[in-house]
Design an enzyme around this catalytic site. Structure first.
Site, short mmCIF file in Angstrom:
data_model
loop_
_atom_site.label_atom_id
_atom_site.label_comp_id
_atom_site.label_asym_id
_atom_site.label_seq_id
_atom_site.Cartn_x
_atom_site.Cartn_y
_atom_site.Cartn_z
N CYS A 145 0.81 -1.22 0.00
CA CYS A 145 0.00 0.00 0.00
C CYS A 145 0.84 1.26 0.00
CB CYS A 145 -0.96 -0.02 1.18
SG CYS A 145 -2.07 -1.43 1.14
N HIS A 175 -8.55 4.51 -1.40
CA HIS A 175 -7.20 3.95 -1.29
C HIS A 175 -6.89 3.01 -2.46
CE1 HIS A 175 -3.58 2.26 0.15
NE2 HIS A 175 -4.06 1.29 0.90
#
Lengths: 397, 397
Positions: free
Chosen positions: A84, A338
């Site tokens: 991420c 995200h």
């Protein structure tokens, strides 16, 4: 040491469920805007770095597909991945190429099209990025479960409540309501969050970041070129990186996000910033709020609050505009969304625009110190990147 | 421009079908040896760059797994991917970090454990790295087919024969027979190659590189540190990168490997080397012989031979030790093996050891010029990297 590196153009797609575009079209929305802001043609860049975690569709080699669609096949390019934190790693690689004198103008594009896979598959695939063999395969832990472990440990030790967690969501949705590019550009109430269904106790749906498609891009330049291209470059002051074991059971405790702390210390060391009370050096910050508890842990890891006191910052509304240290003014991962490979680059876009004073009214930070902090985590703390942006050219260069 | 960058330690696992180890154990074989050669502890490095294409097993985030097994969790790390040129991209990223002054000591590890998937799946997955939508999905093209298109076009235009292709295999197996780390450390005859079964006419089994597990690692250092660590650093003189459309149908012809040519031109420009007759500047070279035809195309792309005359180099045995330009003295992808993420790093290991004059007798090049060329392709020419290594510190730094 190396040459100073500036950002001279930024681009950002609409974040959300983007079934209207393929990955190249999505990336193009950001690439086109970044080139336009920089006043360049994409063919002018010396190199491209692509941040994309991938694995959501059966097509490989996203970098090549993106370059072809943008009409710049032939350019030097490689792809970077750090879970991420992929977008931040891409910015680091581009930074180094320019600082080293290997390139003068580099395009960084972060993109992820996660909704090509059904949601349960996405949750499973992200789960595999935890500790695969022991925690995912043997115990079935996925990311909501991982962060629920953080949350229960934190609440039990320090007395934070589910309300405190939801206050993070309310704040970030408040900011997202003023960001038209956000996945969820709307406010929520504390009651809405508290009444949303549990995903993994004590975390509820509204404590969790969504599965988002999106792209962000920045054009980065050497000092000479930056001075020619713009009157308002934003400089990269420092990048701190760290990693950690994927095994939560091997980390000393759930209360300190060790990789984040280490990355911050490394970033701050170059700038002579003490970690305790570091917020005094920044006008605003982004932290990695994949879940609401993650934002509170990040306050403490970054030195914005003492251990066990991070939740008080949000309880006292100190991370809104006008507070001690406004955090996630773009809505954060929680409400802006995200899209994995895009997130770190999206933070860079936000920091450039905030420092230049040109984001939407109501979510614009007051710029006094001319410096900001972006914190991006990969996995459950497998990777951490802390990037400091500033309006003044860094002194050591 | 940036600081000079040297390689101060190298490590290389046995290549082959490595069902005896997991990916972390495999990488460790190379990491341990590289640290030992450099005379450092792994915990001394400032940063790690991992080259790994991945996708062969259900475990993600190889970087984190490798660092944990090696006992260096916490180190800054990210993963780099450029298809079959992944290892070269990792070296580029590490080079830039040191040249920029961001790190003094960086470990690069390239690793791939491809045999975790059954062979038909591996062939399909590599096929998706061609042009996914039009050529793979619609027409079923996989990599043997792609390179067969190159071979048929080349043979038809220039009169090369299946024997010429097999001569590349015979040469590379000859070299591999002296390299105990090779997947196939044994010689083959021209007849054996010619009698092997067709994979995609005119390419036969022995024209094709195998599906290999393996790891390679290098420790890279700034000049100051390199001088302290070793009396015989090998320097990175230049790295040239390029890309191209994945669509073979959109490339102007099958006879010029455009990305390779462009990467070579970019690498040579920094060194003032003319591309035609470039072999005069090098003691030896590695080129990307995923299939035998690829080695011949690479001769021409690198300027070792004129267009259409590359096959004569191998017919005249000019790419053996003692010839005009010895090529793939380690056995190449063809016989040493091609564990995707490791290949570019394995080339670096080979170049350091060759330049230092310490490889096995019989495959050791004569070192007169003190300079060598490594050429690494991703996809069917989607990516190309040309890296020049040398015994003297690069002059411009």
């Amino acid at each position: 040491m190396g040459r100073a590196v500036a950002i001279v153009g930024t681009g950002h797609s609409k974040f959300g469920v983007r079934n209207d575009v393929n990955i190249a079209e999505l990336a193009w929305e950001a690439m086109r805007e970044a080139a336009s802001e920089a006043g360049i043609e994409l063919r002018d860049v010396d190199q491209v770095v692509v941040g994309n975690a991938g694995g959501w569709s059966s097509e490989y080699l996203s970098s090549i597909v993106l370059l072809e669609y943008a009409g710049i096949s032939g350019k030097p390019v490689y792809r970077v991945e750090a879970a991420c934190a992929t977008g931040s790693a891409a910015i680091k690689a581009a930074h180094d190429a320019i600082a080293a004198g290997e390139a003068d103008l580099v395009l960084v594009v972060g993109v992820e099209k996660m909704n090509e896979s059904p949601t349960p598959i996405v949750v499973e695939m992200i789960g595999r990025a935890g500790n695969y063999f022991w925690e995912f395969e043997n115990f079935g832990l996925t990311f909501p479960g991982y962060y629920a472990l953080y949350a229960t440990a934190y609440m039990s030790e320090f007395g934070a409540t589910e309300e405190d967690l939801c206050r993070v969501a309310v704040k970030n949705h408040h900011h997202a309501s003023m960001n038209p590019k956000a996945h969820f550009p709307r406010a929520i109430t504390l009651e809405q969050c508290l009444q949303s269904r549990y995903v993994a106790w004590p975390l509820k749906l509204y404590d969790s970041s969504p599965i988002t498609d999106g792209a962000a891009a920045v054009v980065m330049a050497s000092e000479d070129l930056a001075r020619k291209l713009t009157d308002s470059p934003v400089w990269i002051h420092s990048i701190g990186m760290a990693s950690d074991t994927s095994n939560l059971s091997k980390r000393p405790d759930f209360l300190v996000h060790r990789a984040s702390r280490l990355a911050a210390e490394r970033a701050f060391k170059k700038l002579g910033i003490e970690i305790e009370g570091s917020y005094k050096h920044f006008d605003f910050a982004n932290v990695h709020d994949a879940f609401t508890i993650a934002e509170i842990l990040a306050y403490e890891a970054m030195g914005f609050a003492k251990l066990g006191e991070g939740y008080k910052l949000v309880r006292e509304e100190q991370t809104y505009v006008g507070g001690l240290i406004p955090v996630n003014l773009d809505g954060g991962l929680k409400a802006k969304g995200h899209p994995i490979g895009a997130t770190g680059v999206s933070m860079a876009v936000e920091h450039v625009r905030q420092l230049q004073g040109r984001v939407e009214k109501g979510r614009q930070a007051e710029i006094k110190r001319g410096r900001s902090l972006a914190h991006n985590v990969g996995g459950t703390g497998h990777y951490a990147f802390v990037t400091v942006y500033g309006l003044d050219k860094p002194r050591s260069r």
